[in-house]
Design a protein around this motif. Structure first.
Motif, PDB file in Angstrom:
ATOM      1  N   CYS A   1       0.909  -1.085   0.109  1.00 46.72           N
ATOM      2  CA  CYS A   1       0.065  -0.172   0.133  1.00 46.72           C
ATOM      3  C   CYS A   1       0.777   1.203  -0.003  1.00 46.72           C
ATOM      4  CB  CYS A   1      -0.900  -0.005   1.221  1.00 46.72           C
ATOM      5  SG  CYS A   1      -2.123  -1.266   0.988  1.00 46.72           S
ATOM      6  N   SER A   2       1.953   1.152   0.771  1.00 46.87           N
ATOM      7  CA  SER A   2       2.792   2.388   0.975  1.00 46.87           C
ATOM      8  C   SER A   2       3.589   2.561  -0.491  1.00 46.87           C
ATOM      9  CB  SER A   2       3.938   2.208   1.966  1.00 46.87           C
ATOM     10  OG  SER A   2       4.435   1.262   1.590  1.00 46.87           O
ATOM     11  N   LEU A   3       3.921   1.581  -1.165  1.00 44.39           N
ATOM     12  CA  LEU A   3       4.463   1.495  -2.486  1.00 44.39           C
ATOM     13  C   LEU A   3       3.585   2.077  -3.568  1.00 44.39           C
ATOM     14  CD1 LEU A   3       6.602  -1.742  -2.653  1.00 44.39           C
ATOM     15  CD2 LEU A   3       7.450   0.500  -2.339  1.00 44.39           C
ATOM     16  N   THR A   4       2.163   1.636  -3.308  1.00 51.00           N
ATOM     17  CA  THR A   4       1.244   2.282  -4.306  1.00 51.00           C
ATOM     18  C   THR A   4       1.119   3.565  -4.262  1.00 51.00           C
ATOM     19  OG1 THR A   4       0.097  -0.056  -4.061  1.00 51.00           O
ATOM     20  CG2 THR A   4      -1.000   1.917  -5.122  1.00 51.00           C
ATOM     21  N   SER A   5       0.903   4.093  -2.803  1.00 54.23           N
ATOM     22  CA  SER A   5       0.498   5.603  -2.387  1.00 54.23           C
ATOM     23  C   SER A   5       1.955   6.226  -2.915  1.00 54.23           C
ATOM     24  CB  SER A   5       0.407   5.676  -1.093  1.00 54.23           C
ATOM     25  OG  SER A   5       1.543   5.372  -0.209  1.00 54.23           O
TER      26      SER A   5
END
Length: 357
Positions: free
Chosen positions: A39-43
């Motif tokens: 999720c952090s990578l996606t954000s």
């Protein structure tokens, strides 16, 4: 056909084995961590895309600004070239305007001088016009041209009266029966009369002044035996003529070319430019030229005088008569006709035509 089927199966098995090797088995405990990291990578990826879009927009706006500045720079270059060309044109026009201005200045100076000349001419013209109007008024008035003509007639009537008194004092009359040899002939050949050789001589031997004749004998044949009374009568007649000529010239207000010194039968006539005898030496002629400013007197009588000088005096007296005749518009009868010229002068002045001259 049967030989191909085992080959396909072998390949499918190989693919399944590879998929099994690639798939990773994640434990349940690590699933949440991986999910959170994902999720952090996606954000982060979304944030990166957003920043990328922002940078793209900024770059696009910068490119547009740069393109606009480039086009404006090109426009400024074109305007600068046009400005330079216009400066060149303006410089040429300025030089031309200076030349035209100099020409205009010179033309203005010329025009101003012409205007001054016109003003002076106009002033002179107005003054002349005023004088002409005054003259016209004077001529049209009581003291105008008619008045002047009347005064001239009165003056000529007065002159006629005075000359008539001279005619009564020294009457010139015709006497019948006078001998031809007693006529006054031409004088010595050294005197230049200026009369044409073909002119008809006028018989004046029959003319007398106060009863006295002018004869040629005393002037050509003067000797010891010459009649003294004849000489005296000729001298007296010449004195009468000289006095009559002097009176008539004063009445007509004519200054005589050869003035007279009256003395009755011992009268003289003056010549301010006497003729020089060509037989004289150069020293004598130079002495005469030096003293020619003084008048030389010639006797109008023969007694005790050189006959040539006396004949020249009679010639000059006739020249005075010719001057008076020319003044009233009459031609002379010739250099040898003293009494005839005097009679013609008296006749013309006492005639009615003289008043209308």
């Amino acid at each position: 056909m049967e030989s191909k089927k085992p080959i396909v199966k072998v390949q499918e098995e190989k693919q399944k084995g590879q998929e099994d090797q690639k798939s990773k088995v994640i434990e349940w405990e690590d699933y949440e961590q991986d999910l959170a990291r994902l999720c952090s990578l996606t954000s982060a990826l979304e944030e990166t895309k957003r920043k990328k879009n922002i940078v793209e927009q900024k770059l696009h706006s910068l490119i547009q600004v740069e393109a606009q500045s480039l086009s404006r720079s090109n426009e400024l270059d074109e305007m600068h070239e046009k400005l330079e060309s216009r400066k060149l044109v303006m410089g040429n026009m300025s030089m031309h305007s200076k030349v035209v201005e100099e020409k205009v200045r010179k033309q203005e100076e010329q025009l101003s001088s012409e205007i001054r000349s016109l003003l002076v001419a106009g002033t002179a013209l107005s003054a002349a016009s005023k004088r002409m109007q005054d003259s016209n008024r004077a001529l049209a008035g009581e003291k105008g041209y008619v008045h002047l003509k009347n005064l001239q007639k009165l003056l000529r009537l007065r002159q006629q009266y005075m000359v008539s008194q001279v005619s009564l004092l020294y009457p010139v009359k015709v006497v019948i029966g006078r001998a031809p040899e007693q006529e006054l002939e031409s004088f010595t050949s050294t005197i230049k009369s200026g009369v044409p050789s073909g002119s008809k001589p006028v018989d004046q031997g029959s003319l007398t002044i106060s009863g006295l004749h002018l004869t040629v004998i005393p002037f050509t044949k003067m000797s010891f035996f010459t009649d003294k009374k004849e000489v005296q009568r000729s001298s007296t007649a010449l004195g009468y003529v000289a006095h009559a000529v002097s009176l008539i010239a004063s009445y007509l207000q004519v200054p005589l070319r050869y003035p007279l010194r009256l003395g009755g039968s011992r009268s003289y006539i003056r010549d301010y430019a006497p003729a020089i005898d060509h037989s004289m030496s150069s020293s004598d002629s130079n002495s005469i030229n030096l003293t020619s400013s003084k008048p030389v007197e010639f006797p109008l009588f023969i007694e005790g005088q050189d006959s040539t000088r006396a004949a020249y005096a009679v010639f000059l007296l006739n020249k005075d008569l010719e001057q008076l005749l020319n003044f009233i518009g009459i031609k002379s009868l010739g250099p040898r006709h003293v009494l005839a010229n005097l009679k013609e002068l008296l006749r013309t002045i006492l005639s009615s035509e003289y008043i209308e001259m």
